[in-house]
Design an enzyme around this catalytic site. Sequence first.
Site, PDB file in Angstrom:
ATOM      1  NE  ARG A  40      -3.537  -2.722   1.178  1.00 49.77           N
ATOM      2  CZ  ARG A  40      -4.233  -3.247   0.178  1.00 49.77           C
ATOM      3  NH1 ARG A  40      -4.596  -2.499  -0.847  1.00 49.77           N
ATOM      4  NH2 ARG A  40      -4.595  -4.496   0.199  1.00 49.77           N
ATOM      5  CG  HIS A  70       1.981  -9.339  -6.668  1.00 45.35           C
ATOM      6  ND1 HIS A  70       1.515  -8.106  -7.052  1.00 45.35           N
ATOM      7  CD2 HIS A  70       0.952 -10.194  -6.863  1.00 45.35           C
ATOM      8  CE1 HIS A  70       0.252  -8.216  -7.462  1.00 45.35           C
ATOM      9  NE2 HIS A  70      -0.116  -9.477  -7.362  1.00 45.35           N
ATOM     10  CE1 TYR A  73      -2.393  -6.541  -5.254  1.00 47.00           C
ATOM     11  CE2 TYR A  73      -2.743  -6.127  -2.912  1.00 47.00           C
ATOM     12  CZ  TYR A  73      -2.649  -7.007  -3.966  1.00 47.00           C
ATOM     13  OH  TYR A  73      -2.796  -8.343  -3.747  1.00 47.00           O
ATOM     14  CG  HIS A 110      -2.882  -6.286 -10.009  1.00 44.37           C
ATOM     15  ND1 HIS A 110      -3.653  -6.019  -8.908  1.00 44.37           N
ATOM     16  CD2 HIS A 110      -2.508  -7.586  -9.902  1.00 44.37           C
ATOM     17  CE1 HIS A 110      -3.747  -7.124  -8.160  1.00 44.37           C
ATOM     18  NE2 HIS A 110      -3.044  -8.075  -8.738  1.00 44.37           N
ATOM     19  CD  GLU A 145      -2.669 -11.253 -10.814  1.00 45.91           C
ATOM     20  OE1 GLU A 145      -1.704 -10.638 -10.305  1.00 45.91           O
ATOM     21  OE2 GLU A 145      -3.506 -11.879 -10.143  1.00 45.91           O
ATOM     22  CG  ASP A 179      -5.718 -14.695  -9.806  1.00 41.87           C
ATOM     23  OD1 ASP A 179      -6.732 -15.387  -9.564  1.00 41.87           O
ATOM     24  OD2 ASP A 179      -5.107 -14.065  -8.923  1.00 41.87           O
ATOM     25  CG  HIS A 182      -7.776 -12.043 -10.744  1.00 40.07           C
ATOM     26  ND1 HIS A 182      -6.569 -11.400 -10.748  1.00 40.07           N
ATOM     27  CD2 HIS A 182      -8.229 -11.976  -9.468  1.00 40.07           C
ATOM     28  CE1 HIS A 182      -6.296 -10.961  -9.530  1.00 40.07           C
ATOM     29  NE2 HIS A 182      -7.284 -11.300  -8.737  1.00 40.07           N
ATOM     30  CG  HIS A 214      -1.417 -15.343  -9.099  1.00 42.50           C
ATOM     31  ND1 HIS A 214      -1.620 -13.987  -9.022  1.00 42.50           N
ATOM     32  CD2 HIS A 214      -0.079 -15.545  -9.001  1.00 42.50           C
ATOM     33  CE1 HIS A 214      -0.440 -13.385  -8.897  1.00 42.50           C
ATOM     34  NE2 HIS A 214       0.508 -14.317  -8.883  1.00 42.50           N
ATOM     35  CG  ASP A 227      -9.910  -9.677  -7.335  1.00 44.62           C
ATOM     36  OD1 ASP A 227      -9.623 -10.765  -6.786  1.00 44.62           O
ATOM     37  OD2 ASP A 227      -9.081  -8.780  -7.536  1.00 44.62           O
ATOM     38  CG  HIS A 229      -8.015 -14.109  -4.157  1.00 44.77           C
ATOM     39  ND1 HIS A 229      -6.656 -14.050  -4.229  1.00 44.77           N
ATOM     40  CD2 HIS A 229      -8.475 -13.431  -5.227  1.00 44.77           C
ATOM     41  CE1 HIS A 229      -6.295 -13.352  -5.313  1.00 44.77           C
ATOM     42  NE2 HIS A 229      -7.391 -12.954  -5.915  1.00 44.77           N
ATOM     43  CD  GLU A 259      -2.152 -13.885  -5.814  1.00 44.35           C
ATOM     44  OE1 GLU A 259      -3.166 -14.032  -6.530  1.00 44.35           O
ATOM     45  OE2 GLU A 259      -1.363 -12.952  -5.945  1.00 44.35           O
TER      46      GLU A 259
HETATM   47 ZN   LIG Z   1      -3.416 -12.923  -8.372  1.00 40.88          ZN
END
Ligand SMILES: [Zn+2]
Length: 279
Positions: A40, A70, A73, A110, A145, A179, A182, A214, A227, A229, A259
């Site tokens: 973040r 990764h 975000y 992403h 992704e 993913d 996703h 993923h 989205d 998980h 994930e």
């Molecule tokens: Zn993912």
Amino acid sequence: MQDELIMGCHLSSSKGYEAMARTAESIKANTFAFFTRNPRGGAAKAIDPEDIARFEIACEQIGMGPIVAHGSYTINPCSAIESVREFALQALTDDLARMEFTPGQLFNMHPGSHTGQGVEAGIEQIAETLNQVITPEQTTTVLLETMSGKGSEVGGTFEQLAAIRERIDHPEKVGVCLDTCHVWDAGYDIVNDLDGVLDEFDRVIGLEHLRALHINDSLNDCGAHKDRHARIGEGKIGADALVAVVDHPRLRGLPCILETPNELPGYAKEIAFFRKNYR
Ligand SMILES: [Zn+2]
């Protein structure tokens, strides 16, 4: 090695690289994912070359497959806000420089959210940013992704990912990470028509560009564009369909990252489950 399942999960990077390798080993993982910086916030910790040296030894001992870093975000190369795009450019430049401390690995991101600018503009800006940060010398492969298509996310269709790749100056440095949660949420029915989805991926993007998976269950229905998980077997995709993905002849050998909402013991259980069901 190629015939062994390469699977791991997302790990905390707070104690460094060697610690991640040893944590992976403790849950019988032979790959892992980690955030290159606080997911973040912005700052990234300095890399300790001695930690990297011990990490390389640990990887050798464990038989570690490719690892899948990764991106944060907060990286959004196609935000309507210029300062956000500027941060994406700086963070990606820095992240890719850091990735070269562990040569030949994968860096997943992403693609971005166009925040009202439209998909076309988003695709252009993502490609433009990637072309500024990717060098022909780098050993890292950047992975775009597959996204669920929630909000203004770019990458919710294979066509959008292909459109980004087509605009990349060094496309050999850019692959895709699929993913399961996703693509399911995006409307690709991997439960009833996995072969059809893979055929479509192959036709639109090319399966040779698929470099990582993923593996997540989903709390939502196919096409929900949400989205969320779920743990393996506790969602709408289900354990059988996810085994079929991991064990698919066209996908074998790809690093698989969990994930799922788990602590380490939960991940260990899921990894053991997939290893047991890997032929
Ligand atoms: Zn993912």
